[in-house]
Write an enzyme that holds these catalytic residues in place. Structure first.
Site, PDB file in Angstrom:
ATOM      1  CB  CYS A  12       7.282  -5.248   8.478  1.00  0.00           C
ATOM      2  SG  CYS A  12       8.649  -4.474   9.364  1.00  0.00           S
TER       3      CYS A  12
ATOM      4  CB  CYS B 118       3.217   7.390   3.371  1.00  0.00           C
ATOM      5  SG  CYS B 118       3.776   6.159   4.543  1.00  0.00           S
TER       6      CYS B 118
ATOM      7  CB  CYS C 286       2.961  -1.844  13.438  1.00  0.00           C
ATOM      8  SG  CYS C 286       3.050  -1.630  11.654  1.00  0.00           S
TER       9      CYS C 286
ATOM     10  CB  CYS D  65       0.868   6.544  11.472  1.00  0.00           C
ATOM     11  SG  CYS D  65       2.571   6.217  11.690  1.00  0.00           S
TER      12      CYS D  65
ATOM     13  CB  CYS E 148       6.190  -2.578  15.898  1.00  0.00           C
ATOM     14  SG  CYS E 148       7.829  -2.101  15.345  1.00  0.00           S
TER      15      CYS E 148
ATOM     16  CD  GLU F  25      -3.011  -1.057   2.225  1.00  0.00           C
ATOM     17  OE1 GLU F  25      -4.198  -1.200   1.893  1.00  0.00           O
ATOM     18  OE2 GLU F  25      -2.659  -0.871   3.400  1.00  0.00           O
TER      19      GLU F  25
HETATM   20  S1  SF4 Z   1       6.154   0.026  12.665  1.00  0.00           S
HETATM   21 FE1  SF4 Z   1       5.349  -1.694  11.435  1.00  0.00          FE
HETATM   22  S2  SF4 Z   1       6.250  -1.446   9.414  1.00  0.00           S
HETATM   23 FE2  SF4 Z   1       7.448  -0.159  10.842  1.00  0.00          FE
HETATM   24  S3  SF4 Z   1       9.127  -1.481  11.531  1.00  0.00           S
HETATM   25 FE3  SF4 Z   1       7.482  -1.771  13.039  1.00  0.00          FE
HETATM   26  S4  SF4 Z   1       6.317  -3.538  12.269  1.00  0.00           S
HETATM   27 FE4  SF4 Z   1       7.598  -2.815  10.574  1.00  0.00          FE
END
Ligand code: SF4
Length: 351
Positions: free
Chosen positions: A110, A103, A117, A343, A114, A90
């Site tokens: 990923c 962005c 996220c 975000c 996190c 995206e």
């Molecule tokens: S915030 Fe999301 S996209 Fe960014 S490094 Fe952490 S897990 Fe990966």
């Protein structure tokens, strides 16, 4: 057939020499592709008919397929883009009054994981190539008709934030190559001062953001102590706060103290939003003597997440404490929430 998007200037010259062409043709072709946004060799009128024919035989100027395009009630726009192998990512455009930021994503999924996220809940599939990274911005420009590259003052898509899906420093080579193409003055020409690379803190690669690229740096900090940060960002076990901030000192030693580093700080209810957290954050910044500013981010919940946003009062009190210690600490206005474009909300696969 080979896609020309994502080749460096030297690589483009190399391809043309394979066709028996002189190096200056590479500059002309570069301008057609990246300054004018042309996708058809037929329209490249200052190239000979013979060269256009050869180009058509061996190359194409690619764009990802737009699977969906959503427009938020606040005019934020989100594209779900698909590449040749069917992988999807995206890209988001966040407009301001007379400018705006695109962005862009750097990986499919990923690996950092996190906890707050949405992307992090999608396992890493692969890195994006430089071409796939550059073409996200070019697709956004296609949509807004910003070809040929407008001047700084008149462009609507004025900034780039490398903050979409993925950890850019886990894909350093391709991300750096892409940003060099995007910032090249003969083409897309986005100034390095208008590009921000945001990282979860891959300490060994942070200095190179200054020495090799010279773009702005943002760090996803989100907690003032290792104990708390490790709970929401497992990467902190590998690169704890001390390692990240020492790397930030090296970045700033090259870029100068006036090039502020932005520390992203997600405001999570009853986790990192107390006055004590703010004070710990301030003493951390003083200890490392960093030219820093904060970006306080109201949390955007997504389906299945375990966190809640801090109250407005708490976020404002937190901001005031940081500001009274001399740090800018604006509260980011959440954008594109109704289309999951804010975000931390991006995701291209259902789980
Ligand atoms: S915030 Fe999301 S996209 Fe960014 S490094 Fe952490 S897990 Fe990966």
């Amino acid at each position: 057939m080979k896609d020309l998007i994502g080749l460096s200037k030297d690589e483009l010259a190399g391809e043309l020499s394979l066709l028996g062409e002189k190096p200056f043709r590479a500059k002309q072709l570069w301008q057609w592709i990246y300054f004018k946004g042309e996708t058809s060799f037929d329209n490249m009128t200052n190239l000979s008919k013979e060269l256009r024919g050869k180009l058509q035989q061996h190359y194409y100027i690619g764009r990802p397929k737009i699977v969906t395009e959503q427009l938020s009630s606040d005019s934020t726009r989100k594209w779900l883009l698909e590449f040749a192998d069917g992988e999807r990512i995206e890209t988001v455009y966040i407009p301001e009054e007379d400018r705006g930021a695109v962005c862009i994503s750097t990986q499919v999924g990923c690996a950092v994981g996190c906890k707050f996220c949405h992307t992090g809940s999608q396992k890493i599939t692969r890195n994006l190539t430089a071409g796939e990274i550059v073409s996200q911005f070019m697709t956004a420009r296609d949509t807004y008709g910003e070809w040929p590259s407008p001047t700084n003052e008149t462009r609507y898509l004025s900034n780039i934030v490398v903050m979409g899906m993925g950890e850019p420093l886990h894909n350093r080579e391709q991300v750096f190559k892409a940003l060099k193409i995007i910032s090249d003055g003969d083409g897309i020409a986005i100034s390095k001062r208008r590009i921000t690379l945001s990282t979860s803190g891959i300490a060994p690669h942070i200095e190179a953001v200054a020495s090799e690229l010279g773009v702005k740096l943002a760090i996803s900090l989100h907690a003032p102590t290792n104990e708390k940060r490790s709970l929401i960002m497992p990467i902190n076990h590998r690169y704890p706060i001390e390692a990240v901030l020492t790397a930030c000192q090296k970045y700033q030693a090259i870029m100068g103290m006036s090039r502020m580093i932005t520390f992203e700080y997600l405001m999570l209810k009853d986790f990192n939003d107390t006055p004590e957290d703010a004070k710990q954050l301030i003493s951390l910044m003083k200890q490392y003597n960093l030219g820093a500013k904060f970006n306080l981010i109201p949390f955007n919940p997504w389906p299945g997440c375990n966190f809640a946003p801090s109250s407005n009062n708490k976020v404002h009190a937190f901001s005031k404490l940081l500001e009274s210690a001399g740090y800018e600490a604006p509260i980011r206005v959440a954008r594109g929430q109704d289309i999951l474009a804010a975000c931390g909300q991006l995701k291209s696969k259902l789980s």
